[in-house]
Design a protein around this motif. Structure first.
Motif, PDB file in Angstrom:
ATOM      1  N   SER A  56      -6.855  -2.572  -6.988  1.00 42.26           N
ATOM      2  CA  SER A  56      -6.640  -1.351  -6.203  1.00 42.26           C
ATOM      3  C   SER A  56      -5.145  -1.081  -6.119  1.00 42.26           C
ATOM      4  O   SER A  56      -4.322  -1.937  -6.457  1.00 42.26           O
ATOM      5  CB  SER A  56      -7.222  -1.503  -4.796  1.00 42.26           C
ATOM      6  OG  SER A  56      -6.450  -2.412  -4.047  1.00 42.26           O
ATOM      7  N   LEU A  57      -4.805   0.116  -5.655  1.00 37.34           N
ATOM      8  CA  LEU A  57      -3.388   0.422  -5.463  1.00 37.34           C
ATOM      9  C   LEU A  57      -2.756  -0.551  -4.474  1.00 37.34           C
ATOM     10  O   LEU A  57      -1.580  -0.897  -4.595  1.00 37.34           O
ATOM     11  CB  LEU A  57      -3.212   1.856  -4.943  1.00 37.34           C
ATOM     12  CG  LEU A  57      -3.257   2.968  -5.970  1.00 37.34           C
ATOM     13  CD1 LEU A  57      -3.130   4.321  -5.286  1.00 37.34           C
ATOM     14  CD2 LEU A  57      -2.176   2.800  -7.007  1.00 37.34           C
ATOM     15  N   TRP A  58      -3.536  -1.003  -3.507  1.00 38.54           N
ATOM     16  CA  TRP A  58      -3.021  -1.918  -2.487  1.00 38.54           C
ATOM     17  C   TRP A  58      -2.625  -3.268  -3.094  1.00 38.54           C
ATOM     18  O   TRP A  58      -1.688  -3.907  -2.636  1.00 38.54           O
ATOM     19  CB  TRP A  58      -4.056  -2.104  -1.390  1.00 38.54           C
ATOM     20  CG  TRP A  58      -3.529  -2.844  -0.208  1.00 38.54           C
ATOM     21  CD1 TRP A  58      -3.849  -4.116   0.154  1.00 38.54           C
ATOM     22  CD2 TRP A  58      -2.579  -2.386   0.744  1.00 38.54           C
ATOM     23  NE1 TRP A  58      -3.154  -4.474   1.288  1.00 38.54           N
ATOM     24  CE2 TRP A  58      -2.372  -3.418   1.663  1.00 38.54           C
ATOM     25  CE3 TRP A  58      -1.881  -1.192   0.907  1.00 38.54           C
ATOM     26  CZ2 TRP A  58      -1.503  -3.308   2.739  1.00 38.54           C
ATOM     27  CZ3 TRP A  58      -1.017  -1.083   1.968  1.00 38.54           C
ATOM     28  CH2 TRP A  58      -0.833  -2.129   2.875  1.00 38.54           C
ATOM     29  N   THR A  59      -3.330  -3.698  -4.124  1.00 36.87           N
ATOM     30  CA  THR A  59      -3.012  -4.997  -4.746  1.00 36.87           C
ATOM     31  C   THR A  59      -1.950  -4.875  -5.833  1.00 36.87           C
ATOM     32  O   THR A  59      -1.446  -5.882  -6.311  1.00 36.87           O
ATOM     33  CB  THR A  59      -4.277  -5.644  -5.334  1.00 36.87           C
ATOM     34  OG1 THR A  59      -4.858  -4.767  -6.303  1.00 36.87           O
ATOM     35  CG2 THR A  59      -5.275  -5.960  -4.233  1.00 36.87           C
ATOM     36  N   ASP A  60      -1.611  -3.648  -6.232  1.00 38.65           N
ATOM     37  CA  ASP A  60      -0.575  -3.429  -7.235  1.00 38.65           C
ATOM     38  C   ASP A  60       0.799  -3.761  -6.646  1.00 38.65           C
ATOM     39  O   ASP A  60       1.167  -3.224  -5.593  1.00 38.65           O
ATOM     40  CB  ASP A  60      -0.610  -1.969  -7.696  1.00 38.65           C
ATOM     41  CG  ASP A  60       0.488  -1.663  -8.688  1.00 38.65           C
ATOM     42  OD1 ASP A  60       0.468  -2.234  -9.786  1.00 38.65           O
ATOM     43  OD2 ASP A  60       1.385  -0.857  -8.326  1.00 38.65           O
ATOM     44  N   PRO A  61       1.576  -4.638  -7.294  1.00 39.06           N
ATOM     45  CA  PRO A  61       2.878  -5.044  -6.740  1.00 39.06           C
ATOM     46  C   PRO A  61       3.845  -3.876  -6.500  1.00 39.06           C
ATOM     47  O   PRO A  61       4.546  -3.851  -5.496  1.00 39.06           O
ATOM     48  CB  PRO A  61       3.441  -6.011  -7.778  1.00 39.06           C
ATOM     49  CG  PRO A  61       2.255  -6.491  -8.550  1.00 39.06           C
ATOM     50  CD  PRO A  61       1.257  -5.373  -8.524  1.00 39.06           C
ATOM     51  N   ARG A  64       2.624  -1.962  -3.422  1.00 43.08           N
ATOM     52  CA  ARG A  64       2.876  -2.746  -2.206  1.00 43.08           C
ATOM     53  C   ARG A  64       4.350  -2.721  -1.837  1.00 43.08           C
ATOM     54  O   ARG A  64       4.712  -2.655  -0.664  1.00 43.08           O
ATOM     55  CB  ARG A  64       2.409  -4.195  -2.393  1.00 43.08           C
ATOM     56  CG  ARG A  64       0.916  -4.392  -2.379  1.00 43.08           C
ATOM     57  CD  ARG A  64       0.274  -3.949  -1.076  1.00 43.08           C
ATOM     58  NE  ARG A  64       0.661  -4.739   0.072  1.00 43.08           N
ATOM     59  CZ  ARG A  64       0.010  -5.786   0.523  1.00 43.08           C
ATOM     60  NH1 ARG A  64      -1.098  -6.180  -0.051  1.00 43.08           N
ATOM     61  NH2 ARG A  64       0.446  -6.442   1.570  1.00 43.08           N
ATOM     62  N   GLN A  65       5.209  -2.750  -2.858  1.00 40.35           N
ATOM     63  CA  GLN A  65       6.653  -2.683  -2.592  1.00 40.35           C
ATOM     64  C   GLN A  65       7.017  -1.336  -1.970  1.00 40.35           C
ATOM     65  O   GLN A  65       7.826  -1.278  -1.040  1.00 40.35           O
ATOM     66  CB  GLN A  65       7.443  -2.912  -3.879  1.00 40.35           C
ATOM     67  CG  GLN A  65       8.932  -3.006  -3.658  1.00 40.35           C
ATOM     68  CD  GLN A  65       9.687  -3.346  -4.929  1.00 40.35           C
ATOM     69  OE1 GLN A  65       9.165  -3.211  -6.021  1.00 40.35           O
ATOM     70  NE2 GLN A  65      10.920  -3.789  -4.768  1.00 40.35           N
ATOM     71  N   GLN A  66       6.418  -0.271  -2.447  1.00 39.50           N
ATOM     72  CA  GLN A  66       6.674   1.054  -1.871  1.00 39.50           C
ATOM     73  C   GLN A  66       6.181   1.119  -0.426  1.00 39.50           C
ATOM     74  O   GLN A  66       6.869   1.662   0.444  1.00 39.50           O
ATOM     75  CB  GLN A  66       6.022   2.142  -2.712  1.00 39.50           C
ATOM     76  CG  GLN A  66       6.729   2.382  -4.033  1.00 39.50           C
ATOM     77  CD  GLN A  66       6.032   3.446  -4.865  1.00 39.50           C
ATOM     78  OE1 GLN A  66       4.834   3.661  -4.757  1.00 39.50           O
ATOM     79  NE2 GLN A  66       6.808   4.125  -5.701  1.00 39.50           N
ATOM     80  N   PHE A  67       4.993   0.562  -0.166  1.00 45.43           N
ATOM     81  CA  PHE A  67       4.485   0.534   1.205  1.00 45.43           C
ATOM     82  C   PHE A  67       5.404  -0.288   2.106  1.00 45.43           C
ATOM     83  O   PHE A  67       5.685   0.097   3.237  1.00 45.43           O
ATOM     84  CB  PHE A  67       3.056  -0.032   1.245  1.00 45.43           C
ATOM     85  CG  PHE A  67       1.994   1.002   1.054  1.00 45.43           C
ATOM     86  CD1 PHE A  67       1.581   1.795   2.113  1.00 45.43           C
ATOM     87  CD2 PHE A  67       1.420   1.192  -0.188  1.00 45.43           C
ATOM     88  CE1 PHE A  67       0.594   2.758   1.932  1.00 45.43           C
ATOM     89  CE2 PHE A  67       0.437   2.146  -0.370  1.00 45.43           C
ATOM     90  CZ  PHE A  67       0.021   2.938   0.682  1.00 45.43           C
ATOM     91  N   ALA A  68       5.865  -1.421   1.598  1.00 49.29           N
ATOM     92  CA  ALA A  68       6.753  -2.276   2.390  1.00 49.29           C
ATOM     93  C   ALA A  68       8.060  -1.550   2.713  1.00 49.29           C
ATOM     94  O   ALA A  68       8.565  -1.623   3.836  1.00 49.29           O
ATOM     95  CB  ALA A  68       7.031  -3.572   1.648  1.00 49.29           C
ATOM     96  N   ARG A  69       8.600  -0.839   1.725  1.00 44.48           N
ATOM     97  CA  ARG A  69       9.840  -0.084   1.945  1.00 44.48           C
ATOM     98  C   ARG A  69       9.633   1.000   2.992  1.00 44.48           C
ATOM     99  O   ARG A  69      10.440   1.173   3.916  1.00 44.48           O
ATOM    100  CB  ARG A  69      10.333   0.536   0.635  1.00 44.48           C
ATOM    101  CG  ARG A  69      11.636   1.304   0.779  1.00 44.48           C
ATOM    102  CD  ARG A  69      12.070   1.954  -0.530  1.00 44.48           C
ATOM    103  NE  ARG A  69      11.062   2.768  -1.149  1.00 44.48           N
ATOM    104  CZ  ARG A  69      10.745   4.024  -0.779  1.00 44.48           C
ATOM    105  NH1 ARG A  69      11.388   4.587   0.227  1.00 44.48           N
ATOM    106  NH2 ARG A  69       9.818   4.697  -1.399  1.00 44.48           N
ATOM    107  N   LEU A  70       8.522   1.721   2.890  1.00 42.88           N
ATOM    108  CA  LEU A  70       8.232   2.772   3.872  1.00 42.88           C
ATOM    109  C   LEU A  70       8.040   2.187   5.268  1.00 42.88           C
ATOM    110  O   LEU A  70       8.528   2.743   6.254  1.00 42.88           O
ATOM    111  CB  LEU A  70       6.982   3.548   3.455  1.00 42.88           C
ATOM    112  CG  LEU A  70       7.150   4.477   2.252  1.00 42.88           C
ATOM    113  CD1 LEU A  70       5.787   5.011   1.811  1.00 42.88           C
ATOM    114  CD2 LEU A  70       8.091   5.617   2.575  1.00 42.88           C
TER     115      LEU A  70
END
Length: 113
Positions: A56-61, A64-70
């Motif tokens: 899933s998009l959630w498991t894509d590194p 996940r990096q974009q989510f973490a940055r946001l």
């Protein structure tokens, strides 16, 4: 700048203090931290549902990096807004309005300066 006494708002020579207070309150309204947090939560739910070749998009590194940055940027905005939100609640409790600066704004500014 010369201002007629009848047009003074607050104490003489304290205009910049009043302006900083108002600009700080304006920043709180612009950040909309609560709405941004809700939208980030919704986006993470959608990312978990969106399937890709590798999961899933959630498991894509990269995702996940974009989510973490946001999330990091959102937390930074929240931490920046917290003192301003506290000042806003103090002002509300004191029932200050744009026309009632003399009602205690100068005392509040002295404690936050």
């Amino acid at each position: 700048m010369r201002v007629p006494v009848a047009n003074l708002v607050g104490e003489e020579n304290r205009g910049w203090d009043y302006a900083k207070f108002l600009l700080g309150n304006e920043r709180v309204g612009i950040t909309r931290v609560g709405l941004s947090k809700a939208r980030l939560r919704e986006a993470s739910i959608l990312a978990k549902r969106q399937l890709t070749r590798s999961g899933s998009l959630w498991t894509d590194p990269d995702s996940r990096q974009q989510f973490a940055r946001l999330e990091f940027e959102l937390r930074a905005a929240e931490m920046t807004a917290m003192p301003l939100l506290d000042q806003t609640s103090i002002a509300r409790r004191a029932s200050l309005t744009v026309w009632g600066f003399q009602a205690g704004l100068s005392a509040m500014l002295e404690t936050t300066a």
